[in-house]
Design a protein around this motif. Structure first.
Motif, PDB file in Angstrom:
ATOM      1  N   LYS A 230     -32.758  73.937  23.623  1.00 14.49           N
ATOM      2  CA  LYS A 230     -32.561  74.396  22.249  1.00 14.49           C
ATOM      3  C   LYS A 230     -32.313  75.911  22.196  1.00 14.49           C
ATOM      4  O   LYS A 230     -31.625  76.410  21.308  1.00 14.49           O
ATOM      5  CB  LYS A 230     -33.799  74.022  21.429  1.00 14.49           C
ATOM      6  CG  LYS A 230     -33.557  73.924  19.949  1.00 14.49           C
ATOM      7  CD  LYS A 230     -34.750  73.267  19.241  1.00 14.49           C
ATOM      8  CE  LYS A 230     -34.782  73.661  17.778  1.00 14.49           C
ATOM      9  NZ  LYS A 230     -35.632  74.840  17.516  1.00 14.49           N
ATOM     10  N   GLY A 231     -32.882  76.603  23.165  1.00 13.61           N
ATOM     11  CA  GLY A 231     -32.701  78.053  23.206  1.00 13.61           C
ATOM     12  C   GLY A 231     -31.249  78.470  23.366  1.00 13.61           C
ATOM     13  O   GLY A 231     -30.858  79.557  22.947  1.00 13.61           O
ATOM     14  N   GLN A 232     -30.429  77.591  23.962  1.00 11.70           N
ATOM     15  CA  GLN A 232     -29.007  77.903  24.143  1.00 11.70           C
ATOM     16  C   GLN A 232     -28.298  78.021  22.800  1.00 11.70           C
ATOM     17  O   GLN A 232     -27.484  78.906  22.587  1.00 11.70           O
ATOM     18  CB  GLN A 232     -28.344  76.817  24.997  1.00 11.70           C
ATOM     19  CG  GLN A 232     -28.884  76.763  26.415  1.00 11.70           C
ATOM     20  CD  GLN A 232     -28.408  77.949  27.233  1.00 11.70           C
ATOM     21  OE1 GLN A 232     -27.230  78.256  27.284  1.00 11.70           O
ATOM     22  NE2 GLN A 232     -29.345  78.644  27.858  1.00 11.70           N
TER      23      GLN A 232
ATOM     24  N   PRO B  49     -19.894  72.633  27.389  1.00  7.95           N
ATOM     25  CA  PRO B  49     -19.677  72.704  28.835  1.00  7.95           C
ATOM     26  C   PRO B  49     -20.909  72.284  29.634  1.00  7.95           C
ATOM     27  O   PRO B  49     -20.793  71.619  30.669  1.00  7.95           O
ATOM     28  CB  PRO B  49     -19.369  74.187  29.077  1.00  7.95           C
ATOM     29  CG  PRO B  49     -18.889  74.701  27.767  1.00  7.95           C
ATOM     30  CD  PRO B  49     -19.618  73.915  26.718  1.00  7.95           C
ATOM     31  N   GLN B  50     -22.102  72.647  29.133  1.00  7.29           N
ATOM     32  CA  GLN B  50     -23.322  72.252  29.836  1.00  7.29           C
ATOM     33  C   GLN B  50     -23.584  70.768  29.676  1.00  7.29           C
ATOM     34  O   GLN B  50     -24.016  70.096  30.619  1.00  7.29           O
ATOM     35  CB  GLN B  50     -24.517  73.044  29.294  1.00  7.29           C
ATOM     36  CG  GLN B  50     -24.413  74.527  29.565  1.00  7.29           C
ATOM     37  CD  GLN B  50     -25.627  75.271  29.042  1.00  7.29           C
ATOM     38  OE1 GLN B  50     -26.751  74.988  29.415  1.00  7.29           O
ATOM     39  NE2 GLN B  50     -25.401  76.237  28.174  1.00  7.29           N
TER      40      GLN B  50
ATOM     41  N   GLU C  47     -29.774  78.720  19.965  1.00  5.51           N
ATOM     42  CA  GLU C  47     -30.292  79.916  19.288  1.00  5.51           C
ATOM     43  C   GLU C  47     -29.662  81.180  19.852  1.00  5.51           C
ATOM     44  O   GLU C  47     -29.324  82.102  19.117  1.00  5.51           O
ATOM     45  CB  GLU C  47     -31.813  79.977  19.428  1.00  5.51           C
ATOM     46  CG  GLU C  47     -32.502  78.857  18.680  1.00  5.51           C
ATOM     47  CD  GLU C  47     -34.011  79.008  18.683  1.00  5.51           C
ATOM     48  OE1 GLU C  47     -34.535  79.778  19.521  1.00  5.51           O
ATOM     49  OE2 GLU C  47     -34.663  78.344  17.843  1.00  5.51           O
ATOM     50  N   ALA C  48     -29.497  81.216  21.179  1.00  2.94           N
ATOM     51  CA  ALA C  48     -28.892  82.399  21.793  1.00  2.94           C
ATOM     52  C   ALA C  48     -27.469  82.577  21.289  1.00  2.94           C
ATOM     53  O   ALA C  48     -27.052  83.682  20.931  1.00  2.94           O
ATOM     54  CB  ALA C  48     -28.919  82.272  23.317  1.00  2.94           C
ATOM     55  N   GLY C  49     -26.728  81.479  21.247  1.00  2.31           N
ATOM     56  CA  GLY C  49     -25.347  81.543  20.761  1.00  2.31           C
ATOM     57  C   GLY C  49     -25.286  82.026  19.315  1.00  2.31           C
ATOM     58  O   GLY C  49     -24.517  82.918  18.977  1.00  2.31           O
ATOM     59  N   ARG C  50     -26.123  81.407  18.478  1.00  2.00           N
ATOM     60  CA  ARG C  50     -26.124  81.787  17.066  1.00  2.00           C
ATOM     61  C   ARG C  50     -26.555  83.234  16.886  1.00  2.00           C
ATOM     62  O   ARG C  50     -26.006  83.956  16.050  1.00  2.00           O
ATOM     63  CB  ARG C  50     -27.059  80.864  16.252  1.00  2.00           C
ATOM     64  CG  ARG C  50     -26.670  79.399  16.190  1.00  2.00           C
ATOM     65  CD  ARG C  50     -25.262  79.135  15.711  1.00  2.00           C
ATOM     66  NE  ARG C  50     -24.930  79.731  14.418  1.00  2.00           N
ATOM     67  CZ  ARG C  50     -25.107  79.166  13.231  1.00  2.00           C
ATOM     68  NH1 ARG C  50     -25.652  77.976  13.153  1.00  2.00           N
ATOM     69  NH2 ARG C  50     -24.723  79.773  12.133  1.00  2.00           N
ATOM     70  N   SER C  51     -27.532  83.672  17.671  1.00  3.64           N
ATOM     71  CA  SER C  51     -28.039  85.044  17.494  1.00  3.64           C
ATOM     72  C   SER C  51     -26.986  86.085  17.873  1.00  3.64           C
ATOM     73  O   SER C  51     -27.064  87.239  17.463  1.00  3.64           O
ATOM     74  CB  SER C  51     -29.313  85.258  18.320  1.00  3.64           C
ATOM     75  OG  SER C  51     -28.992  85.484  19.670  1.00  3.64           O
ATOM     76  N   LEU C  52     -25.996  85.665  18.671  1.00  2.48           N
ATOM     77  CA  LEU C  52     -24.937  86.609  19.046  1.00  2.48           C
ATOM     78  C   LEU C  52     -23.820  86.651  18.009  1.00  2.48           C
ATOM     79  O   LEU C  52     -22.845  87.380  18.166  1.00  2.48           O
ATOM     80  CB  LEU C  52     -24.349  86.217  20.409  1.00  2.48           C
ATOM     81  CG  LEU C  52     -25.241  86.519  21.607  1.00  2.48           C
ATOM     82  CD1 LEU C  52     -24.759  85.767  22.839  1.00  2.48           C
ATOM     83  CD2 LEU C  52     -25.300  88.004  21.883  1.00  2.48           C
TER      84      LEU C  52
ATOM     85  N   PHE D  31     -22.164  83.777  16.891  1.00  2.61           N
ATOM     86  CA  PHE D  31     -21.302  82.602  16.949  1.00  2.61           C
ATOM     87  C   PHE D  31     -21.665  81.626  15.833  1.00  2.61           C
ATOM     88  O   PHE D  31     -22.837  81.446  15.527  1.00  2.61           O
ATOM     89  CB  PHE D  31     -21.470  81.873  18.288  1.00  2.61           C
ATOM     90  CG  PHE D  31     -20.584  82.392  19.391  1.00  2.61           C
ATOM     91  CD1 PHE D  31     -19.616  83.340  19.135  1.00  2.61           C
ATOM     92  CD2 PHE D  31     -20.727  81.914  20.682  1.00  2.61           C
ATOM     93  CE1 PHE D  31     -18.800  83.815  20.149  1.00  2.61           C
ATOM     94  CE2 PHE D  31     -19.914  82.385  21.709  1.00  2.61           C
ATOM     95  CZ  PHE D  31     -18.957  83.336  21.439  1.00  2.61           C
ATOM     96  N   SER D  32     -20.646  80.970  15.266  1.00  2.00           N
ATOM     97  CA  SER D  32     -20.905  79.901  14.310  1.00  2.00           C
ATOM     98  C   SER D  32     -21.445  78.693  15.079  1.00  2.00           C
ATOM     99  O   SER D  32     -21.416  78.668  16.308  1.00  2.00           O
ATOM    100  CB  SER D  32     -19.607  79.512  13.610  1.00  2.00           C
ATOM    101  OG  SER D  32     -18.700  78.999  14.571  1.00  2.00           O
TER     102      SER D  32
ATOM    103  N   HIS E  62     -18.300  76.653  23.091  1.00  2.00           N
ATOM    104  CA  HIS E  62     -18.329  77.565  24.238  1.00  2.00           C
ATOM    105  C   HIS E  62     -19.589  77.422  25.094  1.00  2.00           C
ATOM    106  O   HIS E  62     -19.570  77.714  26.280  1.00  2.00           O
ATOM    107  CB  HIS E  62     -18.243  79.016  23.773  1.00  2.00           C
ATOM    108  CG  HIS E  62     -16.907  79.370  23.188  1.00  2.00           C
ATOM    109  ND1 HIS E  62     -15.758  79.367  23.933  1.00  2.00           N
ATOM    110  CD2 HIS E  62     -16.553  79.732  21.938  1.00  2.00           C
ATOM    111  CE1 HIS E  62     -14.742  79.715  23.156  1.00  2.00           C
ATOM    112  NE2 HIS E  62     -15.187  79.932  21.945  1.00  2.00           N
ATOM    113  N   ILE E  63     -20.691  77.012  24.465  1.00  2.00           N
ATOM    114  CA  ILE E  63     -21.970  77.090  25.175  1.00  2.00           C
ATOM    115  C   ILE E  63     -22.601  75.719  25.417  1.00  2.00           C
ATOM    116  O   ILE E  63     -22.986  75.398  26.547  1.00  2.00           O
ATOM    117  CB  ILE E  63     -22.946  77.997  24.401  1.00  2.00           C
ATOM    118  CG1 ILE E  63     -22.382  79.430  24.396  1.00  2.00           C
ATOM    119  CG2 ILE E  63     -24.329  77.987  25.036  1.00  2.00           C
ATOM    120  CD1 ILE E  63     -22.951  80.313  23.344  1.00  2.00           C
TER     121      ILE E  63
END
Lengths: 242, 247
Positions: free
Chosen positions: B145-147, B168-169, B149-154, B156-157, B164-165
Motif C-alpha cells: 500500500k505504501g507504493q 509494472p510490479q 501513497e508514495a506515488g500520490r505523495s509525489l 501523481f494522480s 507507472h508504479i
C-alpha cells in the motif's frame, strides 16, 4: 504556510476518533517536531496535511489554499509538499536514478537535463552518487531512506513532511539519515517531523508539538518542552523516553 | 531347445517388422495420403488465431475490470461499474465455457452473419477476461500500500500511480499465473469444433473419421498442442527472467 483549523479525523464511521480538533499555524521556515506516545495521532495528523488521510472535520490550508476541498487539485498541491515514510516506499522495480526522476519527468516540472542534473547533485549531497544505477534491494535501510528523501526533494517542495523517518532503521543507520534532515533544516527548509528521536527533536526543531489522545497538548519551543513541560502527561511521557 | 529359442526370436523379429510396416502404413494413411496433414496444419493455424486474438481481448478486458474493482475497493468510487464487473465475473466464472460459446453462436449471433472466428474470439476473450481480471486484481493487491501513497505523495494522480508504479510490479507478480491462464485458453479452444470451426482438434477428428484410426490423428494433435505449450512456456520464462532484473 500550513494552517489547520479544528482538524478532526475518525475511522470506522466515527467509532474511533483519532484527531479531536487541532488548530495550528506553521510559518515558512519553521521546523516542527511532533512527539508523543504511540496511538496519539501524530502520523494521522501529518498525513492529513497532504490528504493521504481525508479529514472528517475541520479545514487544512496550504499557502492559503484549502487542501481538503473537492475543487482543489490535490495532485498539484502535493508537488509542493514532499513526504518521507517510515518504510521508505522506494519503487523496487526502478533504479535509484529512476526512482528520483520519475515524478519530475512525468510531471514535467523542468527539462530532462535539469532534472537529471538536480538528481545527481542531490545524490552527491547525501553521499550516494555511486548508487545511481543500483536497485533499492541492493541498499541498506539508511541508504534507502536517504534516497527517499532525495526523491521527495527532487520535486523541489516547499515543505517536507517526515513520518517517523528513522523508526524502521537499524540503530547504526539512524545517524546518517538524521544528518541529512539536519542539513536540510539548516538550509531553511520548512518541515514537520514525527519522531521518537528526542535528542534530534531538541537539537533541530524550532517548535515541538506534544500530542496525546488526538490533541496537541503542548506547543512550545524545544528548550521548554524538554526541561519543564507543563502537562503531567508530557512529564510522564518524557520521563519514560529520556 | 536351441531351435525353439531361435524360432521365438524369429517370431518376435517378424512381429516387430510387421508392426513397423503397419505403423508406416498408418502414418501414410493418416497424414500423407490426400495431403491429410493439411487438416492438422490448417487446424493449428485456426487454433493459434483464436488463441492469440482472445488473449488480447482477455488482457484488455481483465485489466480494465481489475482496475475498476481495485479503484472501487480503494477509493469507493465507480460503484455502478463495479457492480457490472462483479456480475460479469459471476456469470462467466459460474458457467461452462462450452455453454457460453454455444449461446453466443446460436443465441446472440444466430440471426446476424458474423465470421465464426469473431464469435470464437469474443467467446474465449470474454471467458478468459474474467479469469485474467482476478489474476490482475490479486497482483495489484499484493503490491504494498505504501507504493500507492508514495506515488500520490509525489503529485501523481491515482491513474498515473497505477500505470507507472503499481501495474509494472503487479505484472511481475502475476506473470506465472498469467502464463498458466493462456495455456488453459489455448487448450480450451479445442471445443471450437462445436461451432463448426476447423481448429486443430477438429482437424484431427476429421482425419480420424476418414481413416478410422483411433489413435494416430489425435496423438498427433496432442503432440502439437504440447509443443505449442512448451514454446509459450519458454516465452513466459524468458519474460520473467527479464523482469527479475531488479531483484
Amino acid at each position: 504556510m500550513i494552517e489547520v483549523r479544528d482538524l478532526r479525523k475518525s475511522f470506522n464511521h466515527g467509532k474511533l476518533e483519532v484527531l479531536k480538533g487541532i488548530t495550528k499555524k506553521i510559518e515558512t521556515g519553521e521546523k516542527v517536531a511532533v512527539i508523543g506516545p504511540s496511538g496519539s495521532g501524530k502520523s494521522t495528523f501529518l498525513r492529513c496535511l497532504n490528504l493521504l488521510e481525508e479529514p472528517t472535520g475541520g479545514e487544512v490550508f496550504f499557502k492559503g489554499q484549502k487542501v481538503n476541498d473537492a475543487k482543489t487539485d490535490i495532485d498539484k498541491l502535493r508537488c509542493h509538499m514532499g513526504m518521507v515514510f517510515q518504510h521508505f516506499n522506494l519503487f523496487p522495480h526502478m533504479s535509484v536514478m529512476k526512482n528520483i526522476t520519475l515524478a519530475p519527468l512525468k510531471l514535467k516540472i523542468a527539462s530532462s537535463d535539469e532534472i537529471h542534473e538536480r538528481a545527481l547533485s542531490l545524490l552527491r549531497r547525501v553521499g550516494l552518487e555511486d548508487k545511481a544505477d543500483a536497485y533499492p534491494k541492493q541498499l541498506s535501510g539508511g541508504q534507502k531512506q536517504r534516497i527517499a528523501i532525495v526523491r521527495a526533494l527532487a520535486m523541489n517542495p516547499e515543505v517536507m513532511l517526515f513520518d517517523e523517518p528513522t523508526s524502521a532503521l537499524d540503530p547504526e543507520m539512524v545517524g546518517e539519515v538524521l544528518q541529512v534532515i539536519r542539513d536540510l533544516a539548516e538550509d531553511g527548509m520548512t518541515m514537520l517531523i514525527v519522531t521518537h528521536e528526542m535528542g534530534f527533536a531538541r537539537d533541530v526543531a524550532s517548535r515541538v508539538f506534544f500530542m496525546d489522545e488526538g490533541v496537541v497538548l503542548e506547543d512550545t519551543d524545544p528548550e521548554r518542552m524538554f526541561s519543564s513541560p507543563s502537562s503531567d502527561r508530557a512529564k510522564a511521557f518524557l520521563s519514560k523516553v529520556l | 531347445m536351441a531351435a525353439a529359442t531361435g524360432d521365438s526370436m524369429e517370431n518376435i523379429i517378424n512381429a516387430v517388422a510387421s508392426w513397423f510396416e503397419s505403423f508406416g502404413h498408418e502414418l501414410w494413411l493418416n497424414f500423407i495420403k490426400d495431403n491429410r496433414w493439411k487438416y492438422l496444419l490448417n487446424g493449428l493455424g485456426t487454433t493459434l488465431q483464436i488463441t492469440v486474438l482472445a488473449v488480447f481481448v482477455g488482457i484488455f478486458l481483465g485489466c480494465f475490470v481489475a482496475i475498476v474493482r481495485t479503484t472501487h475497493d480503494q477509493t469507493g468510487k465507480l460503484k455502478f461499474l463495479n457492480g457490472v464487473c462483479k456480475l460479469y465475473l459471476t456469470v462467466i466464472r459460474g458457467t461452462p465455457v462450452m455453454v457460453q460459446i454455444l449461446l453466443i453462436y446460436f443465441g446472440i449471433f444466430a440471426s446476424v452473419n458474423v465470421p465464426k472466428l469473431l464469435v470464437a474470439v469474443i467467446a474465449f476473450g470474454l471467458n478468459s477476461g474474467a479469469y485474467v481480471a482476478e489474476i490482475f486484481r490479486s497482483g495489484i493487491m499484493a503490491v504494498d500500500k505504501g507504493q500507492l501513497e508514495a506515488g500520490r505523495s509525489l503529485g501523481f494522480s491515482y491513474a498515473k500511480t497505477m500505470w507507472h508504479i503499481i501495474m509494472p510490479q503487479a505484472l511481475k507478480n502475476i506473470l506465472p499465473a498469467l502464463g498458466n491462464e493462456f495455456i488453459v485458453l489455448l487448450k480450451e479452444t479445442s471445443i471450437s469444433g462445436y461451432i463448426a470451426m476447423d481448429d486443430l482438434t477438429k482437424g484431427a477428428n476429421t482425419i480420424r473419421s476418414l481413416t478410422y484410426s483411433p489413435f494416430l490423428p489425435l496423438v498427433a494433435a496432442a503432440l502439437i498442442y504440447l509443443v505449442v505449450v512448451l514454446i509459450l512456456q519458454a516465452g513466459v520464462n524468458a519474460l520473467e527472467r527479464r523482469m527479475r532484473k531488479s531483484d
